[in-house]
Every structure is written in structure tokens, then in C-alpha cells.
Design a protein around this motif. Structure first.
Motif, PDB file in Angstrom:
ATOM      1  N   LEU A 130      -5.109   1.407  -4.070  1.00 50.28           N
ATOM      2  CA  LEU A 130      -4.643   1.910  -2.771  1.00 50.28           C
ATOM      3  C   LEU A 130      -4.464   3.431  -2.774  1.00 50.28           C
ATOM      4  N   SER A 131      -4.995   4.079  -3.802  1.00 55.25           N
ATOM      5  CA  SER A 131      -4.826   5.522  -3.939  1.00 55.25           C
ATOM      6  C   SER A 131      -6.171   6.226  -3.862  1.00 55.25           C
ATOM      7  N   SER A 132      -6.113   7.470  -3.435  1.00 52.66           N
ATOM      8  CA  SER A 132      -7.273   8.356  -3.439  1.00 52.66           C
ATOM      9  C   SER A 132      -6.900   9.555  -4.290  1.00 52.66           C
ATOM     10  N   GLY A 133      -7.414   9.568  -5.520  1.00 53.59           N
ATOM     11  CA  GLY A 133      -6.985  10.605  -6.451  1.00 53.59           C
ATOM     12  C   GLY A 133      -5.524  10.396  -6.789  1.00 53.59           C
ATOM     13  N   PRO A 134      -4.725  11.460  -6.749  1.00 54.17           N
ATOM     14  CA  PRO A 134      -3.304  11.330  -7.094  1.00 54.17           C
ATOM     15  C   PRO A 134      -2.431  10.866  -5.933  1.00 54.17           C
ATOM     16  N   PHE A 135      -3.038  10.631  -4.757  1.00 57.98           N
ATOM     17  CA  PHE A 135      -2.259  10.337  -3.561  1.00 57.98           C
ATOM     18  C   PHE A 135      -2.467   8.896  -3.097  1.00 57.98           C
ATOM     19  N   VAL A 136      -1.377   8.260  -2.703  1.00 55.26           N
ATOM     20  CA  VAL A 136      -1.441   6.902  -2.160  1.00 55.26           C
ATOM     21  C   VAL A 136      -1.866   6.972  -0.706  1.00 55.26           C
ATOM     22  N   ASP A 137      -2.810   6.121  -0.343  1.00 61.57           N
ATOM     23  CA  ASP A 137      -3.243   6.005   1.048  1.00 61.57           C
ATOM     24  C   ASP A 137      -2.171   5.205   1.789  1.00 61.57           C
ATOM     25  N   LYS A 138      -1.319   5.888   2.526  1.00 60.63           N
ATOM     26  CA  LYS A 138      -0.169   5.234   3.151  1.00 60.63           C
ATOM     27  C   LYS A 138      -0.582   4.143   4.127  1.00 60.63           C
TER      28      LYS A 138
ATOM     29  N   ALA B 159      -3.397   2.280   4.036  1.00 56.36           N
ATOM     30  CA  ALA B 159      -3.869   1.123   3.263  1.00 56.36           C
ATOM     31  C   ALA B 159      -2.702   0.436   2.552  1.00 56.36           C
ATOM     32  N   PHE B 160      -1.760   1.230   2.076  1.00 56.02           N
ATOM     33  CA  PHE B 160      -0.594   0.706   1.378  1.00 56.02           C
ATOM     34  C   PHE B 160       0.209  -0.217   2.292  1.00 56.02           C
ATOM     35  N   SER B 161       0.497   0.255   3.503  1.00 56.64           N
ATOM     36  CA  SER B 161       1.279  -0.544   4.450  1.00 56.64           C
ATOM     37  C   SER B 161       0.507  -1.774   4.898  1.00 56.64           C
ATOM     38  N   GLN B 162      -0.810  -1.604   5.128  1.00 55.46           N
ATOM     39  CA  GLN B 162      -1.609  -2.733   5.607  1.00 55.46           C
ATOM     40  C   GLN B 162      -1.695  -3.839   4.562  1.00 55.46           C
ATOM     41  N   ALA B 163      -1.843  -3.443   3.283  1.00 54.72           N
ATOM     42  CA  ALA B 163      -1.905  -4.445   2.211  1.00 54.72           C
ATOM     43  C   ALA B 163      -0.614  -5.247   2.151  1.00 54.72           C
ATOM     44  N   ALA B 164       0.522  -4.557   2.282  1.00 51.25           N
ATOM     45  CA  ALA B 164       1.815  -5.251   2.250  1.00 51.25           C
ATOM     46  C   ALA B 164       1.975  -6.161   3.466  1.00 51.25           C
ATOM     47  N   GLU B 165       1.605  -5.673   4.639  1.00 50.75           N
ATOM     48  CA  GLU B 165       1.728  -6.479   5.859  1.00 50.75           C
ATOM     49  C   GLU B 165       0.838  -7.719   5.790  1.00 50.75           C
ATOM     50  N   ASP B 166      -0.370  -7.561   5.228  1.00 52.68           N
ATOM     51  CA  ASP B 166      -1.278  -8.703   5.119  1.00 52.68           C
ATOM     52  C   ASP B 166      -0.683  -9.779   4.213  1.00 52.68           C
ATOM     53  N   THR B 167      -0.054  -9.356   3.108  1.00 55.65           N
ATOM     54  CA  THR B 167       0.563 -10.314   2.191  1.00 55.65           C
ATOM     55  C   THR B 167       1.755 -11.003   2.841  1.00 55.65           C
ATOM     56  N   VAL B 168       2.571 -10.233   3.538  1.00 58.14           N
ATOM     57  CA  VAL B 168       3.728 -10.795   4.246  1.00 58.14           C
ATOM     58  C   VAL B 168       3.270 -11.849   5.249  1.00 58.14           C
ATOM     59  N   SER B 169       2.190 -11.553   5.958  1.00 57.55           N
ATOM     60  CA  SER B 169       1.686 -12.477   6.969  1.00 57.55           C
ATOM     61  C   SER B 169       1.091 -13.734   6.337  1.00 57.55           C
ATOM     62  N   SER B 170       0.266 -13.561   5.300  1.00 59.15           N
ATOM     63  CA  SER B 170      -0.431 -14.708   4.722  1.00 59.15           C
ATOM     64  C   SER B 170       0.521 -15.662   4.000  1.00 59.15           C
ATOM     65  N   LEU B 171       1.592 -15.121   3.386  1.00 63.40           N
ATOM     66  CA  LEU B 171       2.543 -15.958   2.665  1.00 63.40           C
ATOM     67  C   LEU B 171       3.774 -16.309   3.502  1.00 63.40           C
TER      68      LEU B 171
END
Length: 497
Positions: A361-369, A371-383
Motif C-alpha cells: 500500500l506504499s509508493s516508495g517511502p510513503f503510504v498511499d492514504k 489505498a490504505f483506507s480503501q483496503a481497510a474499508e473493504d476488509t471491514v465490509s467483507s467480514l
């Protein structure tokens, strides 16, 4: 007619944004064993804290031995004979058994120095009351869960006790240890002490209690003699719905083998273990405490680099000599203790979910905020994780939702094999059913192979195709779950003692 030991009438306790107890009546008779049941958030813990003087209700009456109490402090509750043993036992792990047992007395006498000889005498007297033998010089942190619990009970019984409250006392115990605890509870009752037993486990409620009280959403929804309840009626009262007991059918017998283990050994802990898991299969693993089942799981996950034998994923041998190698090969592990081993309790739900895939979920030294939030939201929704928001601390969630966060984190890694150690320990019946539903769905739709380590026999029977039994580091039996009954497996486990 004898008056109740404790009688609470129309008790209401509110917190900002919620009513934890809503006009609740509750009573307990002298020398009565009552089971208090309900899902997480139903009000059980709040009631215990009202009984022990920690919380003061906004309205209602508290009556002890026929005497109404205007206000109740923790000190006064103890003086009136109320003792609570919480899930963590509230012991000092770096002190000896004797020191833990004598400390409250020494503090009450305002002593500044520990008299070790006297501490041993006090500790021995406390253990003798229970008829148990534990090394008084052993540090409590080195004891088994069962022995720590005995120390906590011994300490509670050192003062005059009339009501002993036990909050989820069997969460980390095996069948033999539960039998020992129940025998002790009956001995306590015989001494005239009432016991309030809090549990999520239906079989235990029906076995140990004389009366069952069930809470849902802060209200008392059912109460009666234990003989009037069944597991199904308890579940329906707790959740408001029927939760089926259907069994998982599993994959076809010719489904491809996902995990193959041959001659796996860990010096002194696991010896010559061989088994396989097919794609879409859920296989149970059980055994008595010290059977080697957790050590087997740790070896598969790369936490026992000294292991020997062969491990294959999809027909390819892997070297699971460290965790990263195991994860790269497609193995994920949900640990036994989610609080100390599985979660960063003060960190956000999103950070806990994404902890294993930060690089992705990172691009170089920086986290893609985004993508980070979307990945968490997708997991929250699916589970179906119930959250107040993914940026809130994971410690705010119920036990069932915390467990789904841990599972979700490992599913983010795209595993082929998921090892679950005590997947629903301390989880209420509704959350347990949802976790089981999700695991079955993942097995069927994603071809995930699941190894479920559990002491919960109904959980194993309903969700597993096969059940493997371990004893002294070896696999000693394989049971086909189709057609097997709970009593059959309990008998086999007790036969290992």
C-alpha cells in the motif's frame, strides 16, 4: 422463606450515547449457582460492576440480606462478601504464589516489609482450603492458566465470601481443567457461597448452573431453571434469532492438496507429524493442554526454525524457517491470544488490518492514504466488522469484532493456508456464528485450506470435515466429522488423560 442474598430492582446504568442496563431486575440466593449469559455488550460486565460497587446506577434499588443500600463502594461490597475474579485474574505475574496470596492481608495491615515465612504460611492455608497443591515459591507468571485461576480463587476465598463472581473462567481451559474447576465450584457452593458464573459456552451453562439469566441489549430477556433451557433456546434468547447447527460439508474428495506435512518434528515438543489439507477443507486439531498442537502451528508458521520434516504448499516444498518465508509461501496464522499476540490495541482498526501489507500500500517511502483506507474499508465490509470508524482504536471493539480484525489482517496477505488457534475464544455466540460463516465462505469460494485448533467440540463438529487429535506431540487419531457426536469426542479426549 429465606430472603435473597442480593436483590437488584429496576437497575438502570447509562453511559454517554448508550444505556448499558435498562430497568434490570436480578437476584441471587445464598449458595446458588447462577449463570449470567449474553453477547458482548449485553450488559453482563456492567451488572458485575454494579454488584461490586465499581459503578453506581442512575436508578434502582440494591438490597443485601434484606437491607437496602443507598450507595455501594468496592470496599463495602467486599466487606459484604462480594468477590470478583476477572478474566485476567488480576494477579502479579512477577510475584510468587505465596506473595500474591498474602499481599492483600499485608497491605490491609499497612505493613511495609514482606515477611516471607508468614507469606508462605498464609498462602499454604489458602491453598489448603481448596485442597490443591501449587508450588508457593513459583512465580505466578510461570504457572499454567488453570493454576493461575486456582490462585485467584484461593485469594478470593481468603476473606469472608458470600458471593463469588467468575467472569469467563473457562476461556483458556481444556476439558480436564474445566471438569476440575466445576468440581471446585460445587465444593464452594457446599460451603454456603453463592456463585455467579459468566460464560459464552452453552454446554457449560447447562452443566454447572442451577438457574440461567440472559441479557440482550442491556435488558433481561430470559430467566429460569437451567432444566427449562436448551442450547438452542439460550442462543435464541441471547441473539434474538435462530442460529443453525448445520455442519460444513467441505470440498470434493479429489480437491487438490494445499498443505502436505510429512514427518514434522520440533525437538521435545512435536514428533513425526504427517497430515494434509485440501483446497476448501477445514480440518480441526484438538488435544489436551501440552499436546503439542500450538507448537505444531508455530512450526508451520516459521516460529520454530529448529523443526525437521517436509512442508509442501500446492506440491512445492517450502523452507518455513522464519515468519516471512511462511507468509511468502501462503501460510497465515491467527494466534491464540489476540490481545497480546494479535492486535496493537491502541492503534487504529485500519492500521491493524493493514499491518501485514504496508509495502503493498506504499509508493516508495510513503503510504498511499487512499489505498490504505480503501483496503481497510473493504476488509471491514467483507467480514462484517462492526466499527465506530476505521480510524478508531481497535481496543474499542467487542471481542468478536477484534477477532475478525485479526483474521482480516491475515486475509490481506492472500493466504492459501489459514491456521486459526482458538478462533472464537472469548467471543459471544452471535459473533462466533458470523466468524464460522465467513470461514466457510472463504473455504468454498477461495479454496482456502483452514487448520482450526480448538477445545470447543461443537465448533469443530459443525465446521470441520475431519478432526485430528494430538497427544504428547504426536497425531494419534483422525475423526470424520460427519455423523460424529460431541460425547464421542469428549470421551476420546478424556481417554487421553
Amino acid at each position: 422463606m429465606q430472603a435473597p442474598l442480593i436483590e437488584l430492582t429496576s437497575i438502570t446504568k447509562r453511559f454517554p450515547g448508550m444505556t448499558a442496563l435498562n430497568n434490570v431486575d436480578f437476584s441471587i440466593e445464598p449458595a446458588e449457582i447462577v449463570c449470567l449469559a449474553g453477547e458482548n455488550g449485553s450488559g453482563k460486565s456492567t451488572l458485575i460492576k454494579v454488584l461490586s460497587g465499581i459503578y453506581r446506577p442512575e436508578q434502582g434499588r440494591l438490597v443485601f440480606d434484606g437491607e437496602e443500600i443507598a450507595t455501594l463502594s468496592p470496599r463495602e461490597a467486599i466487606a459484604r462478601g462480594v468477590q470478583v475474579i476477572y478474566q485476567d485474574f488480576s494477579l502479579f505475574p512477577n510475584l510468587t504464589v505465596a506473595e500474591n496470596l498474602a499481599l492483600s492481608r499485608f497491605l490491609g495491615e499497612k505493613r511495609q516489609l514482606m515477611n516471607r515465612a508468614e507469606a508462605r504460611r498464609i498462602g499454604q492455608e489458602a491453598l489448603d482450603r481448596l485442597g490443591v497443591s501449587i508450588d508457593l515459591e513459583a512465580e505466578v507468571g510461570s504457572l499454567s492458566t488453570a493454576d493461575r485461576q486456582l490462585v485467584a480463587i484461593a485469594r478470593a476465598l481468603m476473606s469472608p465470601v458470600r458471593l463469588l463472581v467468575m467472569d469467563e473462567p473457562t476461556t483458556a481451559l481444556t476439558g480436564r481443567e474445566i471438569d476440575r474447576l466445576f468440581a471446585l465450584v460445587r465444593e464452594i457452593k457446599a460451603k454456603g457461597i453463592a456463585v455467579l458464573f459468566v460464560s459464552h459456552k452453552m454446554r457449560e451453562m447447562l452443566e454447572i448452573s442451577e438457574r440461567i439469566v440472559i441479557f440482550r441489549n442491556g435488558r433481561k430477556v430470559a430467566e429460569g431453571s437451567t432444566a427449562d433451557f436448551t442450547e438452542g433456546s439460550i442462543t435464541k434468547a441471547m441473539t434474538g434469532q435462530d442460529i443453525g447447527g448445520e455442519r460444513y460439508e467441505g470440498p470434493a474428495s479429489d480437491a487438490p492438496i494445499r498443505l502436505a506435512v510429512s514427518g514434522l518434528s520440533v525437538p521435545g515438543r512435536v514428533e513425526d507429524v504427517s497430515f494434509s489439507l485440501r483446497s476448501g477443507e477445514i480440518v480441526g486439531l484438538s488435544g489436551l493442554l501440552g499436546s503439542g498442537r500450538t507448537e505444531l502451528a508455530l512450526a508451520l508458521f516459521g516460529l520454530s526454525p529448529d523443526h525437521g520434516g517436509r512442508i509442501e504448499i500446492d506440491g512445492h516444498a517450502i523452507e518455513a524457517k522464519d515468519v516471512n518465508a511462511a507468509i511468502d509461501a501462503g501460510i497465515a496464522y491467527v494466534p491464540e491470544d489476540r490481545l497480546s499476540e494479535g492486535l496493537f490495541m491502541t492503534q487504529s482498526i485500519a492500521r491493524n488490518i493493514n499491518a501485514g501489507v504496508i509495502d503493498r500500500l506504499s509508493s516508495g517511502p510513503f503510504v498511499d492514504k487512499t489505498a490504505f483506507s480503501q483496503a481497510a474499508e473493504d476488509t471491514v465490509s467483507s467480514l462484517r466488522i462492526a466499527t465506530p470508524g476505521i480510524e478508531k482504536a481497535v481496543g474499542l471493539l467487542s471481542g468478536g469484532n477484534q477477532q475478525r480484525v485479526v483474521i482480516g489482517r491475515w486475509l490481506q496477505t492472500g493466504p492459501k493456508v489459514l491456521i486459526l488457534n482458538g478462533p472464537t475464544v472469548g467471543v459471544d455466540v452471535g459473533s462466533k456464528a458470523e466468524i464460522h460463516r465467513q470461514l466457510r465462505k472463504l473455504a468454498v469460494e477461495n479454496g482456502l485450506a483452514v487448520l482450526m485448533i480448538s477445545d470447543d467440540v461443537p465448533e469443530l463438529i459443525q465446521n470441520c470435515n475431519r478432526i485430528l487429535l494430538m497427544h504428547r506431540g504426536r497425531l494419534i487419531d483422525e475423526i470424520q466429522a460427519v455423523g460424529v457426536e460431541e460425547d464421542d469426542i469428549h470421551a476420546r479426549l478424556k481417554g487421553l488423560d
